[in-house]
Write a protein that holds these residues in place. Sequence first.
Motif, PDB file in Angstrom:
ATOM      1  N   ALA A  22      -6.789  -6.954  -2.957  1.00 25.34           N
ATOM      2  CA  ALA A  22      -6.801  -5.594  -3.501  1.00 25.34           C
ATOM      3  C   ALA A  22      -6.156  -4.607  -2.521  1.00 25.34           C
ATOM      4  CB  ALA A  22      -8.233  -5.171  -3.804  1.00 25.34           C
ATOM      5  N   ALA A  23      -6.379  -4.796  -1.220  1.00 28.04           N
ATOM      6  CA  ALA A  23      -5.756  -3.920  -0.225  1.00 28.04           C
ATOM      7  C   ALA A  23      -4.237  -4.063  -0.231  1.00 28.04           C
ATOM      8  CB  ALA A  23      -6.318  -4.231   1.163  1.00 28.04           C
ATOM      9  N   VAL A  24      -3.750  -5.297  -0.371  1.00 26.16           N
ATOM     10  CA  VAL A  24      -2.303  -5.512  -0.420  1.00 26.16           C
ATOM     11  C   VAL A  24      -1.705  -4.870  -1.675  1.00 26.16           C
ATOM     12  CG1 VAL A  24      -0.509  -7.279  -0.626  1.00 26.16           C
ATOM     13  CG2 VAL A  24      -2.381  -7.591   0.987  1.00 26.16           C
ATOM     14  N   ILE A  25      -2.401  -4.998  -2.811  1.00 25.93           N
ATOM     15  CA  ILE A  25      -1.912  -4.396  -4.057  1.00 25.93           C
ATOM     16  C   ILE A  25      -1.844  -2.874  -3.928  1.00 25.93           C
ATOM     17  CG2 ILE A  25      -2.450  -4.032  -6.491  1.00 25.93           C
ATOM     18  CD1 ILE A  25      -3.605  -6.853  -6.536  1.00 25.93           C
ATOM     19  N   LEU A  26      -2.875  -2.270  -3.313  1.00 24.96           N
ATOM     20  CA  LEU A  26      -2.856  -0.822  -3.116  1.00 24.96           C
ATOM     21  C   LEU A  26      -1.742  -0.406  -2.159  1.00 24.96           C
ATOM     22  CD1 LEU A  26      -6.682  -0.044  -2.858  1.00 24.96           C
ATOM     23  CD2 LEU A  26      -5.151   0.486  -4.742  1.00 24.96           C
ATOM     24  N   LEU A  27      -1.495  -1.220  -1.127  1.00 23.61           N
ATOM     25  CA  LEU A  27      -0.406  -0.906  -0.207  1.00 23.61           C
ATOM     26  C   LEU A  27       0.952  -0.958  -0.912  1.00 23.61           C
ATOM     27  CD1 LEU A  27       0.588  -0.336   2.663  1.00 23.61           C
ATOM     28  CD2 LEU A  27       0.587  -2.800   3.081  1.00 23.61           C
ATOM     29  N   VAL A  28       1.142  -1.963  -1.757  1.00 24.73           N
ATOM     30  CA  VAL A  28       2.389  -2.062  -2.524  1.00 24.73           C
ATOM     31  C   VAL A  28       2.536  -0.858  -3.461  1.00 24.73           C
ATOM     32  CG1 VAL A  28       3.610  -3.421  -4.262  1.00 24.73           C
ATOM     33  CG2 VAL A  28       2.502  -4.562  -2.347  1.00 24.73           C
ATOM     34  N   ALA A  29       1.425  -0.437  -4.070  1.00 24.75           N
ATOM     35  CA  ALA A  29       1.479   0.734  -4.954  1.00 24.75           C
ATOM     36  C   ALA A  29       1.849   1.997  -4.179  1.00 24.75           C
ATOM     37  CB  ALA A  29       0.129   0.915  -5.654  1.00 24.75           C
ATOM     38  N   ILE A  30       1.328   2.146  -2.955  1.00 25.28           N
ATOM     39  CA  ILE A  30       1.665   3.315  -2.141  1.00 25.28           C
ATOM     40  C   ILE A  30       3.145   3.305  -1.776  1.00 25.28           C
ATOM     41  CG2 ILE A  30       1.263   4.419   0.091  1.00 25.28           C
ATOM     42  CD1 ILE A  30      -1.632   3.482  -0.095  1.00 25.28           C
ATOM     43  N   VAL A  31       3.647   2.133  -1.349  1.00 27.29           N
ATOM     44  CA  VAL A  31       5.064   2.028  -0.987  1.00 27.29           C
ATOM     45  C   VAL A  31       5.953   2.292  -2.205  1.00 27.29           C
ATOM     46  CG1 VAL A  31       6.832   0.453  -0.140  1.00 27.29           C
ATOM     47  CG2 VAL A  31       4.581   0.472   0.924  1.00 27.29           C
ATOM     48  N   ALA A  32       5.554   1.777  -3.374  1.00 31.60           N
ATOM     49  CA  ALA A  32       6.338   2.009  -4.592  1.00 31.60           C
ATOM     50  C   ALA A  32       6.358   3.482  -4.970  1.00 31.60           C
ATOM     51  CB  ALA A  32       5.774   1.172  -5.736  1.00 31.60           C
ATOM     52  N   ALA A  33       5.224   4.157  -4.824  1.00 33.55           N
ATOM     53  CA  ALA A  33       5.189   5.593  -5.140  1.00 33.55           C
ATOM     54  C   ALA A  33       6.089   6.383  -4.199  1.00 33.55           C
ATOM     55  CB  ALA A  33       3.749   6.104  -5.052  1.00 33.55           C
ATOM     56  N   ILE A  34       6.070   6.038  -2.909  1.00 35.74           N
ATOM     57  CA  ILE A  34       6.943   6.731  -1.955  1.00 35.74           C
ATOM     58  C   ILE A  34       8.411   6.436  -2.264  1.00 35.74           C
ATOM     59  CG2 ILE A  34       7.582   6.888   0.478  1.00 35.74           C
ATOM     60  CD1 ILE A  34       4.678   6.281   1.158  1.00 35.74           C
ATOM     61  N   ALA A  35       8.707   5.183  -2.620  1.00 37.78           N
ATOM     62  CA  ALA A  35      10.092   4.821  -2.932  1.00 37.78           C
ATOM     63  C   ALA A  35      10.589   5.549  -4.180  1.00 37.78           C
ATOM     64  CB  ALA A  35      10.201   3.311  -3.121  1.00 37.78           C
ATOM     65  N   LEU A  36       9.718   5.750  -5.162  1.00 40.46           N
ATOM     66  CA  LEU A  36      10.130   6.459  -6.374  1.00 40.46           C
ATOM     67  C   LEU A  36      10.405   7.936  -6.100  1.00 40.46           C
ATOM     68  CD1 LEU A  36       7.735   4.906  -9.047  1.00 40.46           C
ATOM     69  CD2 LEU A  36      10.193   4.553  -8.832  1.00 40.46           C
ATOM     70  N   THR A  37       9.608   8.535  -5.220  1.00 37.04           N
ATOM     71  CA  THR A  37       9.812   9.953  -4.928  1.00 37.04           C
ATOM     72  C   THR A  37      10.953  10.193  -3.950  1.00 37.04           C
ATOM     73  OG1 THR A  37       8.121   9.807  -3.189  1.00 37.04           O
ATOM     74  CG2 THR A  37       7.412  10.527  -5.374  1.00 37.04           C
ATOM     75  N   MET A  38      11.327   9.183  -3.147  1.00 35.60           N
ATOM     76  CA  MET A  38      12.378   9.348  -2.149  1.00 35.60           C
ATOM     77  C   MET A  38      13.720   8.788  -2.603  1.00 35.60           C
ATOM     78  SD  MET A  38      11.029  10.995   0.342  1.00 35.60           S
ATOM     79  CE  MET A  38      12.232  10.736   1.629  1.00 35.60           C
ATOM     80  N   ARG A  39      13.908   8.578  -3.898  1.00 38.53           N
ATOM     81  CA  ARG A  39      15.175   8.042  -4.371  1.00 38.53           C
ATOM     82  C   ARG A  39      16.282   9.081  -4.211  1.00 38.53           C
ATOM     83  NH1 ARG A  39      12.214   9.491  -8.858  1.00 38.53           N
ATOM     84  NH2 ARG A  39      13.239  10.872 -10.340  1.00 38.53           N
ATOM     85  N   ARG A  40      17.506   8.582  -4.078  1.00 35.88           N
ATOM     86  CA  ARG A  40      18.640   9.473  -3.871  1.00 35.88           C
ATOM     87  C   ARG A  40      18.965  10.225  -5.158  1.00 35.88           C
ATOM     88  NH1 ARG A  40      21.788   8.311   0.616  1.00 35.88           N
ATOM     89  NH2 ARG A  40      20.418   7.576   2.274  1.00 35.88           N
ATOM     90  N   ARG A  41      19.111  11.519  -5.040  1.00 36.88           N
ATOM     91  CA  ARG A  41      19.498  12.353  -6.164  1.00 36.88           C
ATOM     92  C   ARG A  41      20.629  13.279  -5.726  1.00 36.88           C
ATOM     93  NH1 ARG A  41      14.315  15.328  -8.416  1.00 36.88           N
ATOM     94  NH2 ARG A  41      14.473  16.181  -6.304  1.00 36.88           N
ATOM     95  N   LYS A  42      21.436  13.694  -6.688  1.00 31.90           N
ATOM     96  CA  LYS A  42      22.569  14.542  -6.365  1.00 31.90           C
ATOM     97  C   LYS A  42      22.130  15.963  -6.015  1.00 31.90           C
ATOM     98  CE  LYS A  42      25.805  12.013  -9.322  1.00 31.90           C
ATOM     99  NZ  LYS A  42      26.740  12.098 -10.468  1.00 31.90           N
TER     100      LYS A  42
END
Length: 217
Positions: free
Chosen positions: A150-170
């Motif tokens: 469960a801790a690993v799943i939550l860590l992956v969810a945190i990294v995915a949320a950060i990756a979605l918000t930090m995507r490159r935009r024009k």
Amino acid sequence: METTTALFYVFSAILLFAAFRVITARSTVHAALFLVLAFFNAACVWMLLQAEFLAISLVLVYVGAVMVLFLFVVMMLDFNVDALRQGFWKHFPLAGVVGVVIALEMAVVLLGGFNLADAPAPTPEEVQLGNSKLLGIEMYTNYLYPLEIAAVILLVAIVAAIALTMRRRKDSRYVDPADQVKVKKADRLRIVPMKPEVQGSSAAAAAESQATTGGQA
């Protein structure tokens, strides 16, 4: 009536009132504050049931983090409450019926699991340790691997949320910290030699001054 029973009815009544005001309050800030009140009373009910870990988790996670963040968002953003409340009382009877059906279904499911006659009596050692310590021992012994998964799943969810918000935009300006660290003085400042030039009226005045100086000479 015992004191515990009286407190249970008091906390439950306040909890139901606060939950009803969450959906009927005209102000979103007031609705969020009523939700905080509901969480606090739910935590008090958990304390009466000797579930200290669940009570403190409810206060720390929901009241201390989620609701505070929600309050900041509500107060910073300008919500059109009137548009959100259109048709509220029109759909309220149907929503009430659905809520009652869900509550009855949960009661039927949960009442079957609260057979206190089959529950084992706690040992004196368990009573002395307390609910929170026993829960910790159980989680980190018999349920250690599910807890780590469960801790690993939550860590992956945190990294995915950060990756979605930090995507490159024009339309966003992004600076790479690695490029900032590797920068040198020559990259920041460049001296370009330029010849002095005089333009416009200043050039005419300079030419006239030179002509005057030449004539006097």
